[in-house]
Scaffold this active site. Structure first.
Site, PDB file in Angstrom:
ATOM      1  N   LYS A   4       0.930  -1.273   0.127  1.00 32.31           N
ATOM      2  CA  LYS A   4      -0.096   0.095  -0.032  1.00 32.31           C
ATOM      3  C   LYS A   4       0.898   1.149  -0.032  1.00 32.31           C
ATOM      4  O   LYS A   4       2.049   1.061   0.480  1.00 32.31           O
ATOM      5  CB  LYS A   4      -0.887   0.178   1.408  1.00 32.31           C
ATOM      6  CG  LYS A   4      -2.084   0.870   1.106  1.00 32.31           C
ATOM      7  CD  LYS A   4      -3.110   0.101   0.515  1.00 32.31           C
ATOM      8  CE  LYS A   4      -4.447   0.948   0.269  1.00 32.31           C
ATOM      9  NZ  LYS A   4      -5.591   0.271  -0.497  1.00 32.31           N
TER      10      LYS A   4
ATOM     11  N   ASP B  99      -6.857   4.285  -4.767  1.00 33.03           N
ATOM     12  CA  ASP B  99      -7.763   4.080  -3.450  1.00 33.03           C
ATOM     13  C   ASP B  99      -8.115   5.398  -3.157  1.00 33.03           C
ATOM     14  O   ASP B  99      -8.331   6.165  -4.297  1.00 33.03           O
ATOM     15  CB  ASP B  99      -6.684   3.524  -2.344  1.00 33.03           C
ATOM     16  CG  ASP B  99      -7.368   3.381  -1.119  1.00 33.03           C
ATOM     17  OD1 ASP B  99      -8.025   2.356  -0.931  1.00 33.03           O
ATOM     18  OD2 ASP B  99      -7.212   4.269   0.060  1.00 33.03           O
TER      19      ASP B  99
HETATM   20  P1  NDP Z   1     -12.882   7.898  -3.128  1.00 31.89           P
HETATM   21  O1  NDP Z   1     -11.723   8.726  -2.950  1.00 31.89           O
HETATM   22  O2  NDP Z   1     -13.342   7.308  -4.543  1.00 31.89           O
HETATM   23  O3  NDP Z   1     -13.990   8.000  -2.391  1.00 31.89           O
HETATM   24  C1  NDP Z   1     -14.053   8.024  -0.725  1.00 31.89           C
HETATM   25  C2  NDP Z   1     -15.325   8.599  -0.252  1.00 31.89           C
HETATM   26  O4  NDP Z   1     -15.165   8.458   1.074  1.00 31.89           O
HETATM   27  C3  NDP Z   1     -15.583   9.880  -0.543  1.00 31.89           C
HETATM   28  O5  NDP Z   1     -17.217  10.177  -0.611  1.00 31.89           O
HETATM   29  C4  NDP Z   1     -15.095  10.813   0.439  1.00 31.89           C
HETATM   30  O6  NDP Z   1     -15.559  11.993   0.708  1.00 31.89           O
HETATM   31  C5  NDP Z   1     -15.232   9.612   1.881  1.00 31.89           C
HETATM   32  N1  NDP Z   1     -14.356  10.065   2.707  1.00 31.89           N
HETATM   33  C6  NDP Z   1     -13.095   9.830   2.643  1.00 31.89           C
HETATM   34  N2  NDP Z   1     -12.422  10.180   3.836  1.00 31.89           N
HETATM   35  C7  NDP Z   1     -13.369  10.279   4.579  1.00 31.89           C
HETATM   36  C8  NDP Z   1     -13.575  10.666   6.138  1.00 31.89           C
HETATM   37  N3  NDP Z   1     -12.426  10.910   6.742  1.00 31.89           N
HETATM   38  N4  NDP Z   1     -14.602  11.078   6.657  1.00 31.89           N
HETATM   39  C9  NDP Z   1     -15.814  10.919   5.934  1.00 31.89           C
HETATM   40  N5  NDP Z   1     -15.799  10.526   4.583  1.00 31.89           N
HETATM   41  C10 NDP Z   1     -14.643  10.453   4.071  1.00 31.89           C
HETATM   42  O7  NDP Z   1     -12.302   6.314  -2.460  1.00 31.89           O
HETATM   43  P2  NDP Z   1     -13.006   4.904  -2.752  1.00 31.89           P
HETATM   44  O8  NDP Z   1     -14.165   4.906  -2.696  1.00 31.89           O
HETATM   45  O9  NDP Z   1     -11.777   4.121  -3.569  1.00 31.89           O
HETATM   46  O10 NDP Z   1     -12.403   4.099  -1.232  1.00 31.89           O
HETATM   47  C11 NDP Z   1     -13.418   4.096  -0.326  1.00 31.89           C
HETATM   48  C12 NDP Z   1     -12.777   2.921   0.714  1.00 31.89           C
HETATM   49  O11 NDP Z   1     -12.996   1.610  -0.005  1.00 31.89           O
HETATM   50  C13 NDP Z   1     -11.480   3.210   1.308  1.00 31.89           C
HETATM   51  O12 NDP Z   1     -11.629   2.506   2.698  1.00 31.89           O
HETATM   52  C14 NDP Z   1     -10.656   2.453   0.328  1.00 31.89           C
HETATM   53  O13 NDP Z   1      -9.419   1.859   1.102  1.00 31.89           O
HETATM   54  C15 NDP Z   1     -11.477   1.219   0.207  1.00 31.89           C
HETATM   55  N6  NDP Z   1     -11.419   0.576  -0.953  1.00 31.89           N
HETATM   56  C16 NDP Z   1     -11.286   0.854  -2.151  1.00 31.89           C
HETATM   57  C17 NDP Z   1     -11.050   0.055  -3.325  1.00 31.89           C
HETATM   58  C18 NDP Z   1     -10.985   0.571  -4.822  1.00 31.89           C
HETATM   59  O14 NDP Z   1     -10.890  -0.160  -5.668  1.00 31.89           O
HETATM   60  N7  NDP Z   1     -11.396   2.031  -5.083  1.00 31.89           N
HETATM   61  C19 NDP Z   1     -10.781  -1.366  -3.106  1.00 31.89           C
HETATM   62  C20 NDP Z   1     -10.804  -1.715  -1.766  1.00 31.89           C
HETATM   63  C21 NDP Z   1     -11.031  -1.053  -0.700  1.00 31.89           C
HETATM   64  P3  NDP Z   1     -15.255  13.424   0.116  1.00 31.89           P
HETATM   65  O15 NDP Z   1     -15.473  13.360  -1.236  1.00 31.89           O
HETATM   66  O16 NDP Z   1     -15.738  14.539   0.974  1.00 31.89           O
HETATM   67  O17 NDP Z   1     -13.604  13.218   0.302  1.00 31.89           O
END
Ligand code: NDP
Length: 450
Positions: free
Chosen positions: A124, A164
């Site tokens: 990571k 991510d």
């Molecule tokens: P994105 O950046 O596309 O989206 C993240 C989302 O979560 C946004 O809506 C963001 O809001 C919100 N967010 C992020 N940090 C916070 C916080 N501290 N408090 C509240 N809301 C928050 O990321 P992903 O969708 O790719 O990833 C989301 C989760 O899934 C993570 O835990 C990641 O590790 C996990 N994951 C992702 C994978 C992938 O293929 N993308 C694979 C496996 C797991 P805002 O727009 O305001 O920032």
């Protein structure tokens, strides 16, 4: 060493790395019976070794903003385990990124990748850089500066990063372009690439789709389905978007979505048209989720992360899918879910549920899917992208989706079988940890003390 001694060994070496310790403790609790059954793993100190990164790269990233000011960020790559394949895991760009956060994610990634059945080790990386509010040119300059260092540590047989939080298609494009320029080679060094330049169909959708395939498998063990179920989703990024799409596909109703400012409650439920609006809002216009509530005349609730619970998880529903970030469901939230008779919680995010909350859910009979099993569809499809790149082929959407459905079913069944074998039937957390650990421990044993 006894179980307690192993834990205190890890805690002492990683004092102050709270997220990492949380992830390690959960896995250690689950695999303790494996260590009891396999004295050789204890003697070879497999657990002590697996919690120590093979390599942790920490570097400075200098770049210039649109005002001509020099900016300094921190970059990291945690190469955690190469026991069963090249290091594999995403890059996260978010101000909350620290070595502890990336070590917890890299550690979880070892077991997740093992569960997919594909040859991928765990890694990571990322930076405390915040893409929010930056221009495309600033993001490009940052990505180029970040890759100017990372490029010397990765290649398509050694370490293959992906996206991510904060790293989507735009960032992968800039990172890939920078790598290609530095190394003068066009390879599958990153996954999540665009279609037409090495990307795989379905990779964008894979984590969200895979989560819902997994949840549907869980429901079927109870002779139920997601059809007609009201579902809570948090987040509005990549994982949340395609989880919402797939829930609708299975006939469920999604009533919430969120970002770091708060959540929307849309009692009428998402429709394909509303989802198109959300994707455009978050991925193209990079706006705040309140705009959705304004457009569709539903409620918006601001959320302060310092509050002692998140009202999103108190909305009445049948299923809950946290898809935003770590530790977003705490004990109080879990009590609300139990009170509302939620049947299933499936983790789209990594470690979104606190240990206390997990215990409350499991003790009250809520089916709980740990992220390392239920969100593995993303990395599994990254693995399929790597295979297509090695072969120089592009598979159709149907081919990739079929493989993803098969992989999620295998992860589901393998986790259930391991849980049963080790005396915890129905406990997906214990089952996923054990099944992933056994595979990696066996490889470490076979490869000697390296
Ligand atoms: P994105 O950046 O596309 O989206 C993240 C989302 O979560 C946004 O809506 C963001 O809001 C919100 N967010 C992020 N940090 C916070 C916080 N501290 N408090 C509240 N809301 C928050 O990321 P992903 O969708 O790719 O990833 C989301 C989760 O899934 C993570 O835990 C990641 O590790 C996990 N994951 C992702 C994978 C992938 O293929 N993308 C694979 C496996 C797991 P805002 O727009 O305001 O920032």
């Amino acid at each position: 060493m006894s179980f307690e001694e192993i834990l205190s060994f890890v805690k002492k070496r990683n004092a102050h790395e709270l997220e990492f310790i949380q992830a390690v403790e959960e896995v250690l609790l689950s695999v303790a019976p494996v260590l009891d059954r396999h004295a050789e793993y204890r003697n070879l100190k497999i657990f002590e070794r697996i919690t120590e990164p093979e390599r942790l790269i920490y570097f400075r990233v200098n770049w210039m903003d649109d005002q001509g000011q020099v900016q300094v960020n921190r970059g990291y790559r945690v190469q955690m385990s190469s026991a069963i394949g090249p290091y594999k895991g995403g890059l996260r760009f978010h101000p909350s990124v620290t070595a502890s956060v990336l070590k917890f994610l890299a550690f979880e990634q070892i077991f997740k990748n093992a569960l997919t059945g594909l040859p991928m080790g765990g890694g990571k990386g990322g930076s405390d850089f915040d893409p929010k509010g930056k221009s495309d040119n600033e993001v490009m300059r940052f990505c180029q500066a970040f890759m100017s260092e990372l490029a010397r540590h990765i290649d398509d047989r050694t370490d293959v990063p992906a996206g991510d939080i904060g790293v989507g298609g735009r960032e992968i494009g800039f990172l890939f372009g920078a790598y290609k320029k530095i190394k003068n080679e066009f390879s599958g060094v990153l996954t999540g690439k665009g279609i037409g330049w090495g990307g795989s169909l379905i990779r964008t959708e894979a984590t969200g789709y895979g989560l819902i395939y997994f949840a549907e498998n869980m429901m079927q063990t109870k002779k139920e389905s997601l059809k007609g179920k009201t579902c809570l989703v948090s987040g509005s990024g990549n994982v949340a978007q395609y989880a919402i799409e797939k829930i609708m596909h299975f006939g469920g109703k999604v009533v919430t979505a969120s970002d770091s400012s708060g959540f929307i409650y849309d009692e009428a439920g998402f429709t394909p048209e509303k989802l198109v609006f959300l994707i455009d809002l978050k991925d193209v216009r990079r706006g705040r989720i309140k705009e959705y509530a304004d457009k569709y005349k539903c409620s918006f609730f601001a959320v302060n992360p310092k509050d002692d619970f998140n009202p999103l998880w108190a909305v009445p529903a049948d299923c809950a899918f946290p898809c935003a970030t770590q530790n977003e469901v705490n004990a109080k939230d879990a009590e609300h879910l139990v009170k509302n008779k939620v049947k299933l919680l499936g983790e789209g995010a990594n470690m979104p549920t606190s240990p206390e909350a997990i215990n409350i859910l499991i003790d009250n009979g809520v089916m709980y899917a740990p992220g390392k099993a239920s969100n593995a569809g993303g990395v599994a499809t990254s693995g399929l992208e790597m295979t297509q790149n090695y072969m120089g082929q592009n598979w159709t959407r149907e081919e990739v989706d079929k493989k993803l459905i098969g992989i999620m079913k295998t992860i589901h069944d393998t986790s259930l079988a391991a849980a049963k074998e080790y005396g915890k039937p129905g406990n997906y957390m214990v089952g996923a940890n054990i099944a992933g650990f056994l595979k990696v421990a066996g490889a470490m044993q076979a490869q000697g003390l390296i």
